[in-house]
Design a protein around this motif. Structure first.
Motif, PDB file in Angstrom:
ATOM      1  N   VAL A   1     -48.568 103.307 -18.333  1.00  0.00           N
ATOM      2  CA  VAL A   1     -47.264 103.358 -18.981  1.00  0.00           C
ATOM      3  C   VAL A   1     -46.177 103.166 -17.926  1.00  0.00           C
ATOM      4  CG1 VAL A   1     -45.697 104.811 -20.328  1.00  0.00           C
ATOM      5  CG2 VAL A   1     -48.168 104.943 -20.729  1.00  0.00           C
ATOM      6  N   ALA A   2     -45.238 102.278 -18.200  1.00  0.00           N
ATOM      7  CA  ALA A   2     -44.128 102.062 -17.282  1.00  0.00           C
ATOM      8  C   ALA A   2     -43.284 103.332 -17.229  1.00  0.00           C
ATOM      9  CB  ALA A   2     -43.282 100.878 -17.740  1.00  0.00           C
ATOM     10  N   PRO A   3     -43.110 103.936 -16.045  1.00  0.00           N
ATOM     11  CA  PRO A   3     -42.382 105.202 -15.941  1.00  0.00           C
ATOM     12  C   PRO A   3     -40.988 105.180 -16.553  1.00  0.00           C
ATOM     13  CG  PRO A   3     -43.518 104.762 -13.889  1.00  0.00           C
ATOM     14  CD  PRO A   3     -43.656 103.524 -14.744  1.00  0.00           C
ATOM     15  N   VAL A   4     -40.315 104.048 -16.514  1.00  0.00           N
ATOM     16  CA  VAL A   4     -38.968 103.975 -17.077  1.00  0.00           C
ATOM     17  C   VAL A   4     -38.969 104.317 -18.572  1.00  0.00           C
ATOM     18  CG1 VAL A   4     -39.012 101.486 -17.599  1.00  0.00           C
ATOM     19  CG2 VAL A   4     -36.838 102.625 -17.068  1.00  0.00           C
ATOM     20  N   TRP A   5     -40.060 104.001 -19.280  1.00  0.00           N
ATOM     21  CA  TRP A   5     -40.140 104.255 -20.711  1.00  0.00           C
ATOM     22  C   TRP A   5     -40.383 105.717 -21.051  1.00  0.00           C
ATOM     23  CZ3 TRP A   5     -38.309 101.017 -24.122  1.00  0.00           C
ATOM     24  CH2 TRP A   5     -38.161  99.681 -23.752  1.00  0.00           C
ATOM     25  N   ILE A   6     -40.733 106.515 -20.063  1.00  0.00           N
ATOM     26  CA  ILE A   6     -40.901 107.952 -20.307  1.00  0.00           C
ATOM     27  C   ILE A   6     -39.841 108.747 -19.541  1.00  0.00           C
ATOM     28  CG2 ILE A   6     -43.339 107.861 -20.944  1.00  0.00           C
ATOM     29  CD1 ILE A   6     -44.003 108.749 -18.050  1.00  0.00           C
ATOM     30  N   GLY A   7     -38.730 108.078 -19.279  1.00  0.00           N
ATOM     31  CA  GLY A   7     -37.590 108.757 -18.662  1.00  0.00           C
ATOM     32  C   GLY A   7     -37.713 108.998 -17.173  1.00  0.00           C
ATOM     33  N   ARG A   8     -38.498 108.178 -16.476  1.00  0.00           N
ATOM     34  CA  ARG A   8     -38.677 108.338 -15.028  1.00  0.00           C
ATOM     35  C   ARG A   8     -38.456 107.000 -14.319  1.00  0.00           C
ATOM     36  NH1 ARG A   8     -43.184 112.821 -13.997  1.00  0.00           N
ATOM     37  NH2 ARG A   8     -42.354 114.321 -15.483  1.00  0.00           N
ATOM     38  N   PRO A   9     -37.215 106.562 -14.241  1.00  0.00           N
ATOM     39  CA  PRO A   9     -36.938 105.234 -13.685  1.00  0.00           C
ATOM     40  C   PRO A   9     -36.972 105.144 -12.161  1.00  0.00           C
ATOM     41  CG  PRO A   9     -34.896 106.295 -14.298  1.00  0.00           C
ATOM     42  CD  PRO A   9     -36.011 107.203 -14.758  1.00  0.00           C
ATOM     43  N   ILE A  10     -37.003 106.281 -11.470  1.00  0.00           N
ATOM     44  CA  ILE A  10     -36.986 106.275 -10.003  1.00  0.00           C
ATOM     45  C   ILE A  10     -38.417 106.449  -9.498  1.00  0.00           C
ATOM     46  CG2 ILE A  10     -36.098 107.379  -7.917  1.00  0.00           C
ATOM     47  CD1 ILE A  10     -33.914 106.127  -9.704  1.00  0.00           C
ATOM     48  N   GLU A  11     -38.944 105.388  -8.849  1.00  0.00           N
ATOM     49  CA  GLU A  11     -40.291 105.463  -8.281  1.00  0.00           C
ATOM     50  C   GLU A  11     -40.189 105.427  -6.764  1.00  0.00           C
ATOM     51  OE1 GLU A  11     -43.659 103.338 -10.214  1.00  0.00           O
ATOM     52  OE2 GLU A  11     -42.017 102.306 -11.259  1.00  0.00           O
ATOM     53  N   ALA A  12     -41.105 106.145  -6.122  1.00  0.00           N
ATOM     54  CA  ALA A  12     -41.125 106.178  -4.664  1.00  0.00           C
ATOM     55  C   ALA A  12     -42.557 106.333  -4.180  1.00  0.00           C
ATOM     56  CB  ALA A  12     -40.276 107.338  -4.140  1.00  0.00           C
ATOM     57  N   MET A  13     -42.762 105.926  -2.931  1.00  0.00           N
ATOM     58  CA  MET A  13     -44.018 106.173  -2.226  1.00  0.00           C
ATOM     59  C   MET A  13     -43.660 107.142  -1.110  1.00  0.00           C
ATOM     60  SD  MET A  13     -47.229 105.380  -2.423  1.00  0.00           S
ATOM     61  CE  MET A  13     -47.385 103.808  -3.244  1.00  0.00           C
ATOM     62  N   ILE A  14     -44.346 108.273  -1.094  1.00  0.00           N
ATOM     63  CA  ILE A  14     -44.061 109.312  -0.105  1.00  0.00           C
ATOM     64  C   ILE A  14     -45.254 109.440   0.842  1.00  0.00           C
ATOM     65  CG2 ILE A  14     -43.478 111.740   0.274  1.00  0.00           C
ATOM     66  CD1 ILE A  14     -42.473 111.756  -2.681  1.00  0.00           C
ATOM     67  N   ALA A  15     -45.001 109.215   2.123  1.00  0.00           N
ATOM     68  CA  ALA A  15     -46.024 109.413   3.156  1.00  0.00           C
ATOM     69  C   ALA A  15     -45.978 110.878   3.571  1.00  0.00           C
ATOM     70  CB  ALA A  15     -45.748 108.510   4.350  1.00  0.00           C
TER      71      ALA A  15
END
Length: 155
Positions: A63-77
């Motif tokens: 599911v595309a995160p933007v469609w569940i109210g989570r438009p900010i994606e990040a990769m955290i090391a």
């Protein structure tokens, strides 16, 4: 990680099934059987065997995160403290289960883990990193990179 020996145990029909399911996990069994060139009953038996053997580890909807109210994606090391390394597996299980983690990767190299996260806002992302992740006693360092776009690879 799978060894070549494990990969070598798949015959040509199994490989065709795996390739077809990898491209489209929603294929009905009769369509999968036709695409692979075997009877539907044989296809179902082989597919179940591939799942039972762990070759196919699951079926899911991405599911595309933007469609569940989570438009900010990040990769955290994440790098752990030397004394925290004794419990890496436990840490991995704990952070993988945290909201907003989508995927967690246990690595070799300079970083111990990469976490793919999706957040409601930059404030929510900051709160996760500073108040929940960085406060874990094992954590020595985090580095957050925003994801502008991504595509699933063909492999």
């Amino acid at each position: 990680m799978q060894s070549k020996d494990v990969q070598g145990r798949l015959d040509d029909v199994d490989r065709r099934i795996v390739d077809a399911v990898r491209r489209s996990g929603r294929l009905p069994n009769n369509a999968l059987a036709a695409q692979v060139g075997i009877a539907a009953s044989t296809c179902l038996t082989r597919l179940r065997s591939l799942v039972d053997r762990g070759v196919i580890s699951g079926f899911h909807a991405e599911v595309a995160p933007v469609w569940i109210g989570r438009p900010i994606e990040a990769m955290i090391a994440v790098r752990l403290r030397a004394e925290g390394r004794a419990a890496m597996s436990e840490f991995f299980d704990r952070v993988a289960a945290m909201d907003p983690v989508i995927n967690a990767y246990y690595l070799a190299g300079a970083d111990d883990f990469h976490l793919h996260v999706a957040a409601e806002s930059t404030d929510a992302l900051r709160e996760f990193v500073t108040d929940r992740l960085s406060t874990q006693p094992e954590v020595a360092h985090t580095e957050t990179n925003l994801i502008f776009a991504h595509q699933r690879g063909g492999a």
